[in-house]
Every structure is written in structure tokens, then in C-alpha cells.
Design a protein around this motif. Structure first.
Motif, PDB file in Angstrom:
ATOM      1  N   GLN A   1      29.733  85.791  23.510  1.00  0.00           N
ATOM      2  CA  GLN A   1      30.306  86.168  24.803  1.00  0.00           C
ATOM      3  C   GLN A   1      30.761  87.624  24.785  1.00  0.00           C
ATOM      4  O   GLN A   1      30.650  88.308  23.784  1.00  0.00           O
ATOM      5  CB  GLN A   1      31.462  85.223  25.162  1.00  0.00           C
ATOM      6  CG  GLN A   1      31.002  83.794  25.371  1.00  0.00           C
ATOM      7  CD  GLN A   1      29.970  83.675  26.479  1.00  0.00           C
ATOM      8  OE1 GLN A   1      30.116  84.257  27.537  1.00  0.00           O
ATOM      9  NE2 GLN A   1      28.899  82.939  26.212  1.00  0.00           N
ATOM     10  N   ILE A   2      31.336  88.063  25.905  1.00  0.00           N
ATOM     11  CA  ILE A   2      31.591  89.495  26.058  1.00  0.00           C
ATOM     12  C   ILE A   2      32.772  90.025  25.242  1.00  0.00           C
ATOM     13  O   ILE A   2      32.868  91.211  25.013  1.00  0.00           O
ATOM     14  CB  ILE A   2      31.780  89.869  27.550  1.00  0.00           C
ATOM     15  CG1 ILE A   2      32.934  89.101  28.190  1.00  0.00           C
ATOM     16  CG2 ILE A   2      30.495  89.652  28.318  1.00  0.00           C
ATOM     17  CD1 ILE A   2      33.191  89.491  29.653  1.00  0.00           C
ATOM     18  N   ALA A   3      33.680  89.173  24.820  1.00  0.00           N
ATOM     19  CA  ALA A   3      34.863  89.660  24.098  1.00  0.00           C
ATOM     20  C   ALA A   3      34.544  89.948  22.634  1.00  0.00           C
ATOM     21  O   ALA A   3      33.644  89.343  22.061  1.00  0.00           O
ATOM     22  CB  ALA A   3      35.987  88.647  24.212  1.00  0.00           C
TER      23      ALA A   3
ATOM     24  N   TRP B   1      31.734  73.843  23.941  1.00  0.00           N
ATOM     25  CA  TRP B   1      31.027  74.942  24.594  1.00  0.00           C
ATOM     26  C   TRP B   1      29.535  74.804  24.307  1.00  0.00           C
ATOM     27  O   TRP B   1      29.160  74.376  23.232  1.00  0.00           O
ATOM     28  CB  TRP B   1      31.533  76.287  24.066  1.00  0.00           C
ATOM     29  CG  TRP B   1      32.966  76.550  24.392  1.00  0.00           C
ATOM     30  CD1 TRP B   1      34.022  76.477  23.535  1.00  0.00           C
ATOM     31  CD2 TRP B   1      33.506  76.918  25.668  1.00  0.00           C
ATOM     32  NE1 TRP B   1      35.189  76.770  24.204  1.00  0.00           N
ATOM     33  CE2 TRP B   1      34.904  77.048  25.512  1.00  0.00           C
ATOM     34  CE3 TRP B   1      32.948  77.145  26.925  1.00  0.00           C
ATOM     35  CZ2 TRP B   1      35.748  77.397  26.565  1.00  0.00           C
ATOM     36  CZ3 TRP B   1      33.788  77.498  27.972  1.00  0.00           C
ATOM     37  CH2 TRP B   1      35.168  77.618  27.786  1.00  0.00           C
ATOM     38  N   PRO B   2      28.677  75.168  25.267  1.00  0.00           N
ATOM     39  CA  PRO B   2      27.231  75.042  25.029  1.00  0.00           C
ATOM     40  C   PRO B   2      26.763  75.955  23.891  1.00  0.00           C
ATOM     41  O   PRO B   2      27.411  76.947  23.575  1.00  0.00           O
ATOM     42  CB  PRO B   2      26.601  75.499  26.349  1.00  0.00           C
ATOM     43  CG  PRO B   2      27.694  75.558  27.343  1.00  0.00           C
ATOM     44  CD  PRO B   2      28.982  75.700  26.604  1.00  0.00           C
ATOM     45  N   ASP B   3      25.627  75.609  23.313  1.00  0.00           N
ATOM     46  CA  ASP B   3      25.034  76.427  22.248  1.00  0.00           C
ATOM     47  C   ASP B   3      24.454  77.713  22.822  1.00  0.00           C
ATOM     48  O   ASP B   3      24.211  77.811  24.021  1.00  0.00           O
ATOM     49  CB  ASP B   3      23.864  75.671  21.590  1.00  0.00           C
ATOM     50  CG  ASP B   3      24.361  74.449  20.847  1.00  0.00           C
ATOM     51  OD1 ASP B   3      25.542  74.444  20.449  1.00  0.00           O
ATOM     52  OD2 ASP B   3      23.565  73.499  20.682  1.00  0.00           O
ATOM     53  N   GLY B   4      24.172  78.647  21.936  1.00  0.00           N
ATOM     54  CA  GLY B   4      23.369  79.819  22.294  1.00  0.00           C
ATOM     55  C   GLY B   4      24.078  80.813  23.182  1.00  0.00           C
ATOM     56  O   GLY B   4      23.440  81.652  23.812  1.00  0.00           O
ATOM     57  N   GLY B   5      25.407  80.707  23.285  1.00  0.00           N
ATOM     58  CA  GLY B   5      26.137  81.691  24.078  1.00  0.00           C
ATOM     59  C   GLY B   5      26.078  81.444  25.583  1.00  0.00           C
ATOM     60  O   GLY B   5      26.557  82.260  26.363  1.00  0.00           O
ATOM     61  N   TRP B   6      25.499  80.335  26.010  1.00  0.00           N
ATOM     62  CA  TRP B   6      25.514  80.011  27.446  1.00  0.00           C
ATOM     63  C   TRP B   6      26.897  79.509  27.826  1.00  0.00           C
ATOM     64  O   TRP B   6      27.614  78.949  27.011  1.00  0.00           O
ATOM     65  CB  TRP B   6      24.500  78.900  27.761  1.00  0.00           C
ATOM     66  CG  TRP B   6      23.073  79.272  27.562  1.00  0.00           C
ATOM     67  CD1 TRP B   6      22.285  78.909  26.509  1.00  0.00           C
ATOM     68  CD2 TRP B   6      22.261  80.068  28.426  1.00  0.00           C
ATOM     69  NE1 TRP B   6      21.021  79.428  26.670  1.00  0.00           N
ATOM     70  CE2 TRP B   6      20.983  80.140  27.836  1.00  0.00           C
ATOM     71  CE3 TRP B   6      22.480  80.718  29.642  1.00  0.00           C
ATOM     72  CZ2 TRP B   6      19.925  80.842  28.421  1.00  0.00           C
ATOM     73  CZ3 TRP B   6      21.432  81.413  30.229  1.00  0.00           C
ATOM     74  CH2 TRP B   6      20.170  81.479  29.625  1.00  0.00           C
ATOM     75  N   GLN B   7      27.225  79.686  29.088  1.00  0.00           N
ATOM     76  CA  GLN B   7      28.442  79.046  29.585  1.00  0.00           C
ATOM     77  C   GLN B   7      28.139  77.643  30.071  1.00  0.00           C
ATOM     78  O   GLN B   7      28.972  76.755  30.008  1.00  0.00           O
ATOM     79  CB  GLN B   7      29.019  79.848  30.737  1.00  0.00           C
ATOM     80  CG  GLN B   7      29.383  81.229  30.270  1.00  0.00           C
ATOM     81  CD  GLN B   7      30.348  81.823  31.221  1.00  0.00           C
ATOM     82  OE1 GLN B   7      31.453  81.322  31.364  1.00  0.00           O
ATOM     83  NE2 GLN B   7      29.938  82.867  31.895  1.00  0.00           N
TER      84      GLN B   7
END
Ligand code: HEC
Length: 461
Positions: free
Chosen positions: A51-53, A127-133
Motif C-alpha cells: 500500500q501507499i504508506a 486483507w486481500p492478497d497482492g496489495g489489493w484493497q
């Protein structure tokens, strides 16, 4: 009740109460019991891998080294980022903390940032895999783009690339999410929908040569001319919709229609047009963006339509004088030609953007503020989900009022000595109000608004 028994019951109650109270006061504030639930609700959407942080706050091990920084960022209300004026509107994605939550985090840090008892720990969020929301049902791969380490004046003009959607029948999609692979060089990635046409070549870059001066500033246009980067002019992409979902600094790109029971129709044979804007940052990388869709199980009652409200963009109407600290842009306006429900709002400006107010003016003249962002910050281009949709009848207007700060007092201002015109680069300016609305599923985007004189607006399915 017999007198002695009453006294006994009373004293037991008092001792239980005060005993419990004393133990509560002595009990330390812990990560597992007090802090993790707040991080799960308000921070982890951005603070987890992919994610972006910059760091993850999923676990005690992740968060402990950041304890002091966390306290500092929450007591100054820099985190979570939220720029809306709290007296205007209620927003369901408002992640700002209650004072009580800030106090708990501060107490946890002051008491040594301890982990606490494992049995107090809430279940981890899945939280979903692969960085998806949101885990997508259908993924469309965007083009691969080699972004060089540097470019003249750091300018790489925006370009657009069409890709097949891979959807071979009419499909109602209930969320859209865009994911860059190289966020550090990504200024924006937006996706647009477009009916397939014979002129379009998949994977080919469509872009305009923009005439710039030696500092990289687009030369001012004449009255009536729109930005040279207004790419809609290219014949092959003539029918591309407005951006349906965008990855922008600080904005998570997810557009989720599911909580509203709405969806967006992607007709069979639609192409996905990626609008890409990269800014070199010293290292060559290859970006491979993807866009993910969830697919509605059944036809929804309502259709989600995106509208961009803009004002005039020509050099005569849009020129921010050098040094001007509070320049009011000509307002953006769209007149609605349908009954709609407004559900989502997002202001977009660049480094001189100062504030934006969204209002609706009803046919009877009544005015209502929908969203006020009094301290716009380019680094946090948030989307604001209205907690209750605002029902707006046909004939109403949506108005945006934006101010810009081109003075030395604006710490983001790259050059207060320049007159600033409309343009796509961050050192130029934009003023767009993105509006998400629900309409009856039979209403097409093109039927939603009428263009107002002296203003621009554009809607898409
Ligand atoms: C919308 C996404 C988002 C949310 C929600 C969010 N953060 Fe952040 N956070 C970021 C980004 C991006 C950065 C890095 C840029 C910056 O520091 O401004 C950051 C930076 C930070 C930093 C500074 C890190 C450093 O390098 O010093 C701390 C501490 C922090 N966040 C804590 C939190 C906490 C605690 C919460 C929840 C209460 C939270 N954030 C919620 C996106 C988010």
C-alpha cells in the motif's frame, strides 16, 4: 428489604465498583487491547505491505519501532490524513480519530508501548492478497512502460494506451481498483472505458506534443483553447469516458459501488484506456499497472455515474498571477438533467491548490454545502464518501469554488514568480471536482447533465 442485608448489598456493590475502578486505572494501556483495534480500523488500509504508506502497522513487531512517530502524527492530526471541514457533511470513509482514541494511543506510548496480553488481541483483519484493497474477480493488465531515470525538465507528457477489457459480454462491475507497480514514479494512472472502434491499436501510446518553454511550462493558450494535453481530441480515443478510477498521490484508487447497491455497466467489446503520467525520479523502472474489477452477481437497481465539474481552462479566464495568495478560479458548474443521488466527491488541483468547496443549488435557489476542503493538500488527494447520499432533483446545479495560493507562503509552490496557467504538469494548475452519483439503471451517463455556458462538465457511464 431487611436493613442489614441492604447495607451489606450496598457495601458489596460499592467495593466491587471501586475495586474494579482502581484496577482499571492501574491497568496499563496495551497494544493488543487498546491500540491494535484502532490501527485496524483507521490505519491498516494504507499501512500494510503493497500500500501507499512507508511502513506496515499490522502487528506489534511492525508498530513498536514507530511508537513515538505514531503518537506525534496522531496528536497533531496529521494521521490519518483527512482534509474535510468537519462542520460540513458526514462521510462514511472518515478515518479521523476520536479524541478518546488519540488519548489512548498517547497513553500507550507514554506507558512504554507495551504489547499486553495475547488474549486481548483482536482477530487479524483478512486483507486481500497482492496489495489489493478488494480481491478482484477480473483483472486487466495495463501496458508496460519503461520510465527513464531522468527527462528534460522532468517532463514525460501524459499518454494513453488502450487495452482489451477481456469482458466478452455486458458486465455490471461493482468496484474498480487501479494498482501501479511503481508508485514512486507514478503521478497518476486513470482508467477510462471506451467502446471499441476500428482506429484503436492496443498497446500503442497516444499522446500530444505539448509546446513548452525552456522551464517545461506549457505556453499559454489563447482564449477558447483548452489544454493541449486534453487528449480527447485524438480520433482513436474519441469516445473514452472520464476517469473511472484513478491512482493519485495519497488517493487509494478503489471505487467501490457495492455498499450502495450500485454498479457500472461495461458493455461487451469495451476497451480499457489507461491514462498514464510518470515523473522520473532518478532510477529507471518498468511500471506494470493493473486494474481489478469485482463483478455484480445480479443487475443492480442503480447505476453509478462519474461526473467531472470544471470551469473554463483558457488562458484568459484561468491565469493565476505571480505572488497571488488567494486567487479565486472561475467556478466549475454542471446542471443536472436527471434526478441523482450524490455519493462521492473529490477535489483535484496541483501544488498551488488551496481550497475547494462543493455545493448544490436546488431549482428553488436553495444552496447546500456538500464538501469543504479548506486546506487542500496535493499529497493527499482523498475521495470523500457521503455517509448519506444527497438526493438532488433535475434542474439543480453542482458548483465548485476553488482558491489557489501562488505566493511564497505556500511551501509547496515551486515558483511564486510565475503566472500559472491550466495544464497537466504539477507546476501547472488544474481545478476539477470529481463527483460520483447514482442514477436509475436505465439512465445513461450522457443524459445526466447539460453543459453550462462558461463552464465544463463531462459525465461517463
Ligand atoms: C490514506 C492512507 C493512510 C492512512 C489511513 C494512514 N496513513 Fe500514515 N502514512 C501514509 C503515508 C502515504 C505516509 C508517508 C507520507 C507521509 O509521511 O506523509 C504515512 C506516514 C505515517 C507516519 C510517518 C512515518 C515516517 O516515515 O515518519 C506515521 C507515524 C503514520 N503514518 C501513522 C499512521 C497511523 C497511526 C494511522 C492511523 C491512525 C495512519 N498513519 C493512517 C498513509 C496513511
Amino acid at each position: 428489604m431487611e436493613h442489614r442485608q441492604f447495607i451489606w448489598t450496598l457495601s458489596l456493590a460499592v467495593s466491587l465498583f471501586s475495586g474494579g475502578g482502581a484496577a482499571g486505572a492501574a491497568e496499563p494501556t496495551t497494544f493488543n487491547k487498546d491500540v491494535l483495534p484502532i490501527l485496524q480500523r483507521n490505519c491498516q488500509a494504507c499501512h500494510r505491505p503493497g500500500q501507499i504508506a512507508p511502513m506496515s502497522l499490522l502487528s506489534y513487531e511492525n508498530a513498536r519501532p514507530w511508537a513515538k512517530a505514531i503518537k506525534q502524527k496522531v496528536i497533531t492530526r496529521q494521521m490519518p490524513p483527512w482534509n474535510a471541514d468537519p462542520t460540513v457533511g458526514k462521510f462514511s470513509n472518515d478515518s479521523s480519530l476520536q479524541q478518546m482514541e488519540i488519548d489512548l494511543i498517547a497513553a500507550w506510548v507514554d506507558q512504554g508501548a507495551i504489547e499486553g496480553d495475547a488474549k486481548d488481541r483482536p482477530a487479524l483483519v483478512a486483507w486481500p492478497d497482492g496489495g489489493w484493497q478488494v480481491q478482484p474477480d477480473h483483472i486487466v493488465k495495463g501496458p508496460e512502460t519503461k520510465v527513464p531515470a531522468s527527462a528534460k525538465n522532468n517532463v514525460i507528457e501524459w499518454f494513453r494506451v488502450a487495452m482489451p477489457s477481456g469482458l466478452d459480454k455486458d458486465t455490471w462491475v461493482s468496484s474498480i481498483e487501479v494498482k501501479p507497480s511503481e508508485p514512486a514514479v507514478t503521478h497518476h494512472i486513470c482508467v477510462h472505458l471506451m467502446p471499441h472502434n476500428e482506429d484503436v491499436k492496443y498497446g500503442e501510446r497516444y499522446w500530444n506534443e505539448v509546446i513548452r518553454d525552456d522551464r517545461g511550462v506549457e505556453l499559454p493558450r489563447k482564449k477558447g483553447e483548452t489544454a493541449q494535453q486534453n487528449l480527447d481530441a485524438r480520433p482513436a480515443l474519441r469516445d473514452a469516458s472520464e476517469g473511472e478510477a484513478c491512482y493519485l498521490p495519497g488517493l487509494q484508487s478503489l471505487m467501490d459501488y457495492r455498499p450502495k447497491g450500485a454498479a457500472k455497466l461495461i458493455p461487451a467489446g469495451t476497451d480499457i484506456v489507461f491514462s498514464l503520467h510518470y515523473t522520473p525520479n532518478g532510477k529507471e523502472v518498468v511500471d506494470r499497472p493493473v486494474v481489478g474489477f469485482t463483478i455484480a452477481k445480479q443487475e443492480p437497481a442503480r447505476r453509478y455515474v462519474s461526473l467531472t465539474v470544471r470551469g473554463p481552462q483558457d488562458a484568459e479566464n484561468f491565469a493565476i498571477p505571480a505572488g497571488e495568495a488567494n486567487w479565486k478560479a472561475p467556478h466549475g458548474e454542471a446542471v443536472l438533467d436527471q434526478d441523482v443521488e450524490i455519493v462521492w466527491l473529490s477535489p483535484h488541483m496541483h501544488l498551488r491548490g488551496k481550497s475547494m468547496l462543493f455545493q448544490v443549488i436546488y431549482p428553488d435557489g436553495r444552496k447546500q454545502d456538500l464538501l469543504n476542503v479548506p486546506r487542500y493538500d496535493f499529497n493527499w488527494q482523498l475521495g470523500y464518501e457521503l455517509a448519506a447520499p444527497v438526493k438532488v432533483p433535475k434542474g439543480s446545479k453542482i458548483i465548485t469554488t476553488a482558491y489557489f495560493d501562488n505566493s511564497v507562503n505556500n511551501k509547496f509552490n515551486p515558483d511564486p514568480k510565475q503566472t500559472v496557467y491550466y495544464g497537466g504538469m504539477v507546476w501547472e494548475e488544474m481545478s476539477s471536482g470529481f463527483v460520483g452519483m447514482l442514477v436509475d439503471k436505465h439512465v445513461k451517463a450522457g443524459q445526466v447533465f447539460v453543459r453550462a455556458a462558461q463552464a465544463g462538465a463531462h459525465a461517463s457511464e
